[in-house]
Design a protein around this motif. Structure first.
Motif, PDB file in Angstrom:
ATOM      1  N   LEU A   1       0.830  -1.206   0.000  1.00  0.00           N
ATOM      2  CA  LEU A   1       0.000   0.000   0.000  1.00  0.00           C
ATOM      3  C   LEU A   1       0.868   1.260   0.000  1.00  0.00           C
ATOM      4  CD1 LEU A   1      -2.726  -0.990   2.627  1.00  0.00           C
ATOM      5  CD2 LEU A   1      -3.028  -0.847   0.149  1.00  0.00           C
ATOM      6  N   ALA A   2       1.927   1.251   0.804  1.00  0.00           N
ATOM      7  CA  ALA A   2       2.840   2.400   0.864  1.00  0.00           C
ATOM      8  C   ALA A   2       3.507   2.619  -0.489  1.00  0.00           C
ATOM      9  CB  ALA A   2       3.878   2.184   1.960  1.00  0.00           C
ATOM     10  N   ARG A   3       3.859   1.521  -1.160  1.00  0.00           N
ATOM     11  CA  ARG A   3       4.476   1.636  -2.489  1.00  0.00           C
ATOM     12  C   ARG A   3       3.496   2.282  -3.467  1.00  0.00           C
ATOM     13  NH1 ARG A   3       4.283  -0.423  -7.205  1.00  0.00           N
ATOM     14  NH2 ARG A   3       2.628  -1.892  -6.632  1.00  0.00           N
ATOM     15  N   LYS A   4       2.240   1.830  -3.437  1.00  0.00           N
ATOM     16  CA  LYS A   4       1.223   2.406  -4.322  1.00  0.00           C
ATOM     17  C   LYS A   4       0.988   3.890  -4.014  1.00  0.00           C
ATOM     18  CE  LYS A   4      -1.565  -1.728  -5.257  1.00  0.00           C
ATOM     19  NZ  LYS A   4      -2.915  -2.346  -5.087  1.00  0.00           N
ATOM     20  N   ALA A   5       1.043   4.237  -2.727  1.00  0.00           N
ATOM     21  CA  ALA A   5       0.817   5.625  -2.311  1.00  0.00           C
ATOM     22  C   ALA A   5       2.043   6.504  -2.535  1.00  0.00           C
ATOM     23  CB  ALA A   5       0.413   5.664  -0.837  1.00  0.00           C
ATOM     24  N   ASN A   6       3.164   5.872  -2.879  1.00  0.00           N
ATOM     25  CA  ASN A   6       4.419   6.591  -3.107  1.00  0.00           C
ATOM     26  C   ASN A   6       4.872   7.345  -1.855  1.00  0.00           C
ATOM     27  OD1 ASN A   6       6.635   7.350  -4.698  1.00  0.00           O
ATOM     28  ND2 ASN A   6       5.646   9.254  -5.338  1.00  0.00           N
ATOM     29  N   ILE A   7       4.802   6.631  -0.727  1.00  0.00           N
ATOM     30  CA  ILE A   7       5.281   7.191   0.537  1.00  0.00           C
ATOM     31  C   ILE A   7       6.235   6.182   1.183  1.00  0.00           C
ATOM     32  CG2 ILE A   7       3.209   8.583   0.936  1.00  0.00           C
ATOM     33  CD1 ILE A   7       2.250   6.450   2.901  1.00  0.00           C
ATOM     34  N   PRO A   8       7.113   6.633   2.083  1.00  0.00           N
ATOM     35  CA  PRO A   8       8.030   5.685   2.748  1.00  0.00           C
ATOM     36  C   PRO A   8       7.253   4.651   3.560  1.00  0.00           C
ATOM     37  CG  PRO A   8       8.719   7.970   3.102  1.00  0.00           C
ATOM     38  CD  PRO A   8       7.354   8.027   2.488  1.00  0.00           C
ATOM     39  N   MET A   9       7.879   3.494   3.724  1.00  0.00           N
ATOM     40  CA  MET A   9       7.274   2.451   4.554  1.00  0.00           C
ATOM     41  C   MET A   9       7.055   2.988   5.965  1.00  0.00           C
ATOM     42  SD  MET A   9       6.158  -0.621   4.870  1.00  0.00           S
ATOM     43  CE  MET A   9       5.799  -1.817   6.166  1.00  0.00           C
ATOM     44  N   PRO A  10       5.818   2.965   6.460  1.00  0.00           N
ATOM     45  CA  PRO A  10       5.575   3.492   7.810  1.00  0.00           C
ATOM     46  C   PRO A  10       6.046   2.520   8.887  1.00  0.00           C
ATOM     47  CG  PRO A  10       3.565   2.558   6.930  1.00  0.00           C
ATOM     48  CD  PRO A  10       4.577   2.479   5.824  1.00  0.00           C
ATOM     49  N   ARG A  11       6.305   3.070  10.075  1.00  0.00           N
ATOM     50  CA  ARG A  11       6.503   2.212  11.243  1.00  0.00           C
ATOM     51  C   ARG A  11       5.137   1.655  11.640  1.00  0.00           C
ATOM     52  NH1 ARG A  11       9.419   6.822  12.183  1.00  0.00           N
ATOM     53  NH2 ARG A  11       7.694   7.668  13.403  1.00  0.00           N
ATOM     54  N   ILE A  12       5.109   0.409  12.071  1.00  0.00           N
ATOM     55  CA  ILE A  12       3.849  -0.241  12.421  1.00  0.00           C
ATOM     56  C   ILE A  12       3.933  -0.749  13.855  1.00  0.00           C
ATOM     57  CG2 ILE A  12       2.157  -1.989  11.761  1.00  0.00           C
ATOM     58  CD1 ILE A  12       3.657  -2.153   9.047  1.00  0.00           C
ATOM     59  N   TYR A  13       2.947  -0.393  14.663  1.00  0.00           N
ATOM     60  CA  TYR A  13       2.882  -0.862  16.043  1.00  0.00           C
ATOM     61  C   TYR A  13       1.542  -1.523  16.291  1.00  0.00           C
ATOM     62  CZ  TYR A  13       6.991   1.981  17.130  1.00  0.00           C
ATOM     63  OH  TYR A  13       8.258   2.519  17.156  1.00  0.00           O
TER      64      TYR A  13
ATOM     65  N   GLY B   1       2.709  11.052  12.610  1.00  0.00           N
ATOM     66  CA  GLY B   1       3.963  11.093  11.880  1.00  0.00           C
ATOM     67  C   GLY B   1       3.911  10.127  10.710  1.00  0.00           C
ATOM     68  N   ASN B   2       4.878   9.209  10.649  1.00  0.00           N
ATOM     69  CA  ASN B   2       4.875   8.152   9.635  1.00  0.00           C
ATOM     70  C   ASN B   2       4.687   6.799  10.318  1.00  0.00           C
ATOM     71  OD1 ASN B   2       5.098   7.248   6.916  1.00  0.00           O
ATOM     72  ND2 ASN B   2       7.189   6.576   7.324  1.00  0.00           N
ATOM     73  N   THR B   3       3.728   6.754  11.232  1.00  0.00           N
ATOM     74  CA  THR B   3       3.499   5.569  12.059  1.00  0.00           C
ATOM     75  C   THR B   3       2.022   5.178  12.050  1.00  0.00           C
ATOM     76  OG1 THR B   3       5.333   6.161  13.517  1.00  0.00           O
ATOM     77  CG2 THR B   3       3.687   4.634  14.394  1.00  0.00           C
ATOM     78  N   ILE B   4       1.776   3.892  11.957  1.00  0.00           N
ATOM     79  CA  ILE B   4       0.418   3.340  12.042  1.00  0.00           C
ATOM     80  C   ILE B   4       0.321   2.469  13.291  1.00  0.00           C
ATOM     81  CG2 ILE B   4      -1.242   1.755  10.984  1.00  0.00           C
ATOM     82  CD1 ILE B   4      -0.171   2.584   8.280  1.00  0.00           C
ATOM     83  N   VAL B   5      -0.771   2.620  14.031  1.00  0.00           N
ATOM     84  CA  VAL B   5      -1.020   1.814  15.222  1.00  0.00           C
ATOM     85  C   VAL B   5      -2.328   1.065  15.035  1.00  0.00           C
ATOM     86  CG1 VAL B   5      -1.373   1.805  17.711  1.00  0.00           C
ATOM     87  CG2 VAL B   5       0.210   3.456  16.692  1.00  0.00           C
ATOM     88  N   LEU B   6      -2.278  -0.249  15.215  1.00  0.00           N
ATOM     89  CA  LEU B   6      -3.460  -1.108  15.115  1.00  0.00           C
ATOM     90  C   LEU B   6      -3.640  -1.843  16.434  1.00  0.00           C
ATOM     91  CD1 LEU B   6      -2.639  -2.706  11.633  1.00  0.00           C
ATOM     92  CD2 LEU B   6      -4.166  -0.764  12.058  1.00  0.00           C
ATOM     93  N   SER B   7      -4.821  -1.750  17.009  1.00  0.00           N
ATOM     94  CA  SER B   7      -5.050  -2.445  18.276  1.00  0.00           C
ATOM     95  C   SER B   7      -5.255  -3.938  18.048  1.00  0.00           C
ATOM     96  CB  SER B   7      -6.260  -1.859  19.005  1.00  0.00           C
ATOM     97  OG  SER B   7      -7.460  -2.326  18.437  1.00  0.00           O
ATOM     98  N   LEU B   8      -4.913  -4.737  19.053  1.00  0.00           N
ATOM     99  CA  LEU B   8      -5.110  -6.183  18.958  1.00  0.00           C
ATOM    100  C   LEU B   8      -6.588  -6.533  18.855  1.00  0.00           C
ATOM    101  CD1 LEU B   8      -2.469  -7.480  21.546  1.00  0.00           C
ATOM    102  CD2 LEU B   8      -2.262  -7.279  19.061  1.00  0.00           C
ATOM    103  N   GLY B   9      -7.448  -5.628  19.356  1.00  0.00           N
ATOM    104  CA  GLY B   9      -8.884  -5.876  19.258  1.00  0.00           C
ATOM    105  C   GLY B   9      -9.383  -5.966  17.829  1.00  0.00           C
ATOM    106  N   LEU B  10      -8.701  -5.282  16.895  1.00  0.00           N
ATOM    107  CA  LEU B  10      -9.098  -5.353  15.493  1.00  0.00           C
ATOM    108  C   LEU B  10      -9.029  -6.784  14.971  1.00  0.00           C
ATOM    109  CD1 LEU B  10      -7.303  -2.232  13.946  1.00  0.00           C
ATOM    110  CD2 LEU B  10      -9.768  -2.594  14.083  1.00  0.00           C
TER     111      LEU B  10
END
Length: 259
Positions: free
Chosen positions: A66-78, A91-100
């Motif tokens: 998805l980041a490649r398609k959006a032409n943005i750097p690979m985000p940090r993922i937590y 910033g350049n960070t995505i946070v996903l809860s375990l509940g998802l």
């Protein structure tokens, strides 16, 4: 509009309080600037777990694509150690809860991540903190003017604060819709975003029925506020987003047919 309101408020403060207004404005802006710099460079909370590609290659690789398609750097993922389905970005960070992971399938979780990537792509993770800290500055200046200003100054300050809240709510809701539109263009299965929102809405409805106070939402910003009044809400409802997504999906299908 937001910054025009803020500028008028600061001018009113300087005119009404003189040197005190200057000192207060400079101090508040310096403090909020430091907070902004810190907020856009650091992760939040002790419950954030860095995503290890070896544990979830489908998620890591899916977000990388998805980041490649959006032409943005690979985000940090937590991953957030919280059972409530939730996601947000800064910033350049995505946070996903375990509940998802308890209520959504893999495609739907990728779709939620695409929404957050939409915010990053559209620079919302830079704008949102500025708007939030602008709100804090408005609160500080309004309080000072209500305490120290004359009646016309008090009234003007309160009107400006209300105008800022309304403009802030409208702006951030529009950015939510824009992030959804961006996600639809990134996803190989656009329908997965609609399905994800329907699942989250169903889960939210269940929690409301049992009167649990914590309501899940896909949050794009650092501020995790409660909804005390209609003019402070920063998220459109699930229904509004689902309707808009359905409309955008139909447009995308028509465009593909024309091509």
């Amino acid at each position: 509009m937001l910054y025009l309101i803020l500028i008028i408020e600061v001018i009113l403060l300087l005119g009404a309080l003189g040197d005190l207004g200057i000192i207060t404005t400079i101090g508040a802006m310096a403090f909020l600037t430091v907070l902004y710099i810190w907020a856009t460079k650091h992760k939040f909370g002790e419950n954030l777990i860095p995503l290890d590609r070896e544990e979830m290659p489908w998620l890591y690789d899916g977000i990388a694509e998805l980041a490649r398609k959006a032409n943005i750097p690979m985000p940090r993922i937590y991953l957030l150690d919280d059972y409530i389905p939730n996601a947000y970005s800064f910033g350049n960070t995505i946070v996903l809860s375990l509940g998802l992971f308890e209520v959504l399938d893999e495609e739907e979780i990728i779709a939620v991540a695409a929404h957050e990537l939409g915010h990053i792509k559209n620079r919302d993770t830079r704008w949102f903190p500025l708007i939030i800290y602008g709100r804090a500055l408005m609160m500080i200046t309004t309080l000072l003017l209500v305490l120290a200003g004359n009646l016309p100054v008090k009234a003007t300050s309160l009107i400006l604060y209300l105008a800022y809240e309304l403009a802030r709510s409208d702006f951030m809701k529009k950015r939510e819709f824009l992030a959804d539109e961006t996600a639809l263009r990134l996803l190989s299965v656009p329908l997965s975003l609609k399905r994800a929102l329907e699942e989250l809405k169903y889960y939210e409805d269940l929690r409301m029925k049992v009167k649990v106070s914590a309501v899940p939402s896909i949050e794009p910003n650092i501020e995790r506020e409660k909804r005390f009044a209609f003019f402070t809400e920063t998220h459109p409802s699930y229904e509004e987003r689902i309707i808009r997504i359905t409309f955008e999906m139909n447009n995308l299908m028509r465009m593909k047919q024309v091509q």
